[in-house]
Design an enzyme around this catalytic site. Structure first.
Site, PDB file in Angstrom:
ATOM      1  N   ASP A  47       0.837  -1.198   0.000  1.00  0.00           N
ATOM      2  CA  ASP A  47       0.000   0.000   0.000  1.00  0.00           C
ATOM      3  C   ASP A  47       0.874   1.251   0.000  1.00  0.00           C
ATOM      4  OD1 ASP A  47      -2.270   1.556   0.071  1.00  0.00           O
ATOM      5  OD2 ASP A  47      -2.641   1.290   2.212  1.00  0.00           O
ATOM      6  N   GLU A  48       0.339   2.375  -0.483  1.00  0.00           N
ATOM      7  CA  GLU A  48       1.046   3.673  -0.497  1.00  0.00           C
ATOM      8  C   GLU A  48       2.444   3.522  -1.105  1.00  0.00           C
ATOM      9  OE1 GLU A  48      -0.562   6.248   0.073  1.00  0.00           O
ATOM     10  OE2 GLU A  48      -1.985   6.007   1.713  1.00  0.00           O
ATOM     11  N   ARG A  70      -8.979  16.859   0.625  1.00  0.00           N
ATOM     12  CA  ARG A  70      -9.486  16.449   1.944  1.00  0.00           C
ATOM     13  C   ARG A  70     -10.943  16.867   2.123  1.00  0.00           C
ATOM     14  NH1 ARG A  70      -7.010  12.668   2.015  1.00  0.00           N
ATOM     15  NH2 ARG A  70      -6.394  13.384  -0.034  1.00  0.00           N
TER      16      ARG A  70
END
Length: 638
Positions: free
Chosen positions: A224-225, A585
């Protein structure tokens, strides 16, 4: 089968693509965690043994969330996993610790090795620098520890570093410190956090037995990431999957914002070259933000050259346009933000759904003051409130010690801050009034001389001028200024100088006395303002992975966002990625503020609007705020 329920077309493709290398380019809010969880659950459903599956994340929280989702999906399918055959879901550091516990003896690491936390590591570094009789001002322990951490994450051990030091005395001393640090860890049978990655890479490179075991240990590898992997993590990922090629990585170069921590976003861009035959899957449907917000974010990030093309879209409504507000200074900006939040709450927006983002921690100080004045409850996420930050408390301790020589707590705090070679034993003797050994007399005299100078500055200079002089005499300026690793701490110190200018009209030493009183009261007010419903204050870096209904981005000025230390084209592109993260966000609404002038280090700075604002399409902006009253303390919202 319910595992595929709720997935869109591209998420389903990622779940059903079983073998070979897979690159999932997951845009902000596109459901990447959901996709990985469903993919792992599907592999188990299809008959893959759970303990043949590996999933590596970057935080324990992310690992726990993924684990819960997978088990929840399996429970719906009435599938259970025995405790002894669970998939490995954890961080890179947890993975390294597990591998080294099992096979570390092949490279001389005992199974019972200890793991030092960061404070342990820094203490070892302080001891070594003292034992080598090196000047702690020239070789600050915390900075040297950070340098060695970076070297380890770049896979540079002591021998490699020593061979490339050249004739530089500093580099030679650094190599000596590095060697002594490693010898200390070896003697105590300990590893630091970075060793959990470095030693794992060395083990897989040097031990044929370990390499063979782990090449066949996990049949399916998930990372992940991936845009946040450093060189060591990249090497581990390749080593674990090279025999079978079943590696799935998830990430988004547009959200790569941690190069200063050693992450190399190029890893995700070159994945297709590393793994020929890669299937690339784009997750572009955003489930978080309105169309207006995504239009703005897409337009901004399109200015970056080093990226993989994608275009976020949403089936949600267009939503509100982005509101842009220009204020006179940081006080007016903070007052406007606090009034705007009051309006939002009156309209029914819960405080927990509101976030104020900023580029540097120092910006929070003016906003915190405005919130306290309005009694707006808040929490400072992933950080410490302004007057509780270590560097701020250190400087205030100098002021307290000069003002009150009997303040033992302040004296203990600063007698070796910044480092001046006064160890704990000597500090105890000095503070306790015991005789000081002749060999240490000069160190104590140096500290007392600084306190005398501090007392003189406080008694003769305006508050902000006194503070600037103290920063130089005490060594804070030399210790922090110009160092990228300490950029936030120096900016916090500069902000304290700006605070002190409020008391420049007072006769010395009254200005500093009032500053100390305000700092004490602000700290106490902060402690009693905590409630269940709070507005969140945080840096754009800390906001990654979070979402809020309403996001306010403060301080969008050139030199602040993008930051003045980001000069090269690559650094500016990372700043733009950070702005992209900040924009995405928001779920429903965005407000962006900037100030025509801002006080930095006690001086007024006139900044241009951030270049990133000109990259926002006009169609996404609303000009309705232009007519609002902007009085310094009271600002009319509507």
């Amino acid at each position: 089968m319910t595992i595929l329920d709720g997935l869109n077309e591209h998420q389903t493709e990622a779940v059903l693509s079983k073998n070979g290398p897979i690159l999932i380019v997951a845009g902000a809010g596109s459901g990447k965690t959901k996709t990985i969880a469903h993919r792992i659950a599907y592999l188990i459903y299809e008959g893959v043994k759970p303990d043949r599956i590996l999933a590596v994340t970057f935080t324990n929280k992310a690992a726990e969330e993924m684990r819960e989702r997978i088990f929840g999906l399996l429970h719906k399918e009435r599938l259970s996993i025995h405790e002894g055959s669970l998939p490995f879901i954890g961080t890179f550091h947890a993975l390294g610790a597990s591998i080294l516990k099992q096979h570390g003896r092949a490279i001389g690491i005992p199974k019972t090795f200890s793991i030092l936390d960061e404070e342990d590591s820094r203490q070892v570094m302080r001891d070594i620098i003292k034992e080598l009789e090196l000047d702690p001002d020239s070789y600050p322990p915390q900075r040297i520890r950070a340098t060695i951490s970076r070297l380890k994450n770049e896979l540079m051990d002591v021998r490699s570093f020593e061979s490339g030091t050249g004739d530089s005395p500093y580099q030679k001393n650094l190599a000596t410190i590095y060697a002594a640090y490693e010898a200390r860890l070896y003697k105590s049978k300990s590893l630091d956090f970075d060793d959990l990655l470095l030693k794992t890479v060395f083990l897989l490179d040097s031990s044929e037995e370990a390499r063979a075991y782990y090449e066949s240990r996990w049949e399916y590898v998930h990372i992940d990431e991936y845009q946040d992997t450093n060189r060591a993590q990249y090497a581990i990922s390749r080593a674990l999957a090279r025999s079978h090629g079943n590696i799935t990585v998830v990430g988004d170069v547009d959200q790569a914002i941690y190069s200063w921590r050693g992450a190399d976003w190029r890893n995700i861009l070159q994945f297709e070259y590393d793994w020929p035959g890669t299937r690339v899957i784009l997750l572009e449907e955003n489930y978080r933000s309105t169309k207006i917000i995504l239009e703005a974010a897409n337009a901004v990030i399109a200015h970056n050259k080093e990226r993989k093309e994608k275009n976020l879209w949403s089936s949600k409504e267009s939503g509100n346009r982005i509101r842009l507000m220009v204020l006179e200074d940081e006080r007016q900006e903070a007052a406007f933000i606090s009034n705007y939040i009051e309006y939002l709450e009156e309209e029914g927006t819960p405080a927990r759904e509101i976030a104020v983002l900023f580029r540097t921690n120092a910006q929070s100080r003016a906003i915190e003051e405005a919130f306290l004045k309005k009694k707006i409850p808040y929490r400072l996420f992933a950080g410490v409130k302004f007057y509780e930050r270590r560097e701020i408390k250190d400087i205030l301790a100098y002021l307290r010690c000069a003002q009150n020589p009997d303040d033992i707590i302040a004296k203990k705090r600063i007698v070796n801050t910044p480092p001046r070679g006064i160890g704990k034993a000597l500090m105890v003797k000095y503070v306790g009034g015991a005789p000081i050994p002749a060999k240490d007399g000069d160190k104590i005299k140096k500290f007392e001389s600084v306190i005398e100078k501090t007392k003189n500055h406080i008694g003769t200079k305006k508050a902000s001028h006194a503070l600037k002089a103290i920063l130089k005499d005490a060594g804070f300026e030399k210790y922090y200024k110009g160092n990228k690793l300490e950029e936030d701490r120096w900016e916090n110190i500069e902000e304290l100088v700006s605070v002190a200018t409020k008391f420049d009209g007072e006769e010395p030493p009254e200005g500093i006395a009032k500053l100390l009183v305000e700092a004490s009261l602000m700290t106490r007010d902060s402690e009693i303002s905590e409630r269940g419903e709070e507005v969140t204050l945080l840096t754009a870096h800390a906001a990654k992975g979070l979402e809020f209904a309403i996001v306010i981005i403060a301080g969008m000025e050139e030199g602040l966002f993008p930051h003045s230390l980001s000069e090269s084209p690559s650094e500016v592109e990372e700043e733009r990625r950070l702005f992209y993260v900040a924009l995405t966000r928001a779920k429903e609404s965005l407000l962006i503020t900037l100030a025509r002038r801002r006080m930095i280090y006690g001086d007024i700075s006139y900044n241009d609007p951030s270049r990133f604002l000109s990259e926002l399409p006009e169609s996404t902006l609303e000009n309705a705020l232009e007519h609002f009253s902007t009085g310094e303390d009271e600002i009319s919202i509507f």
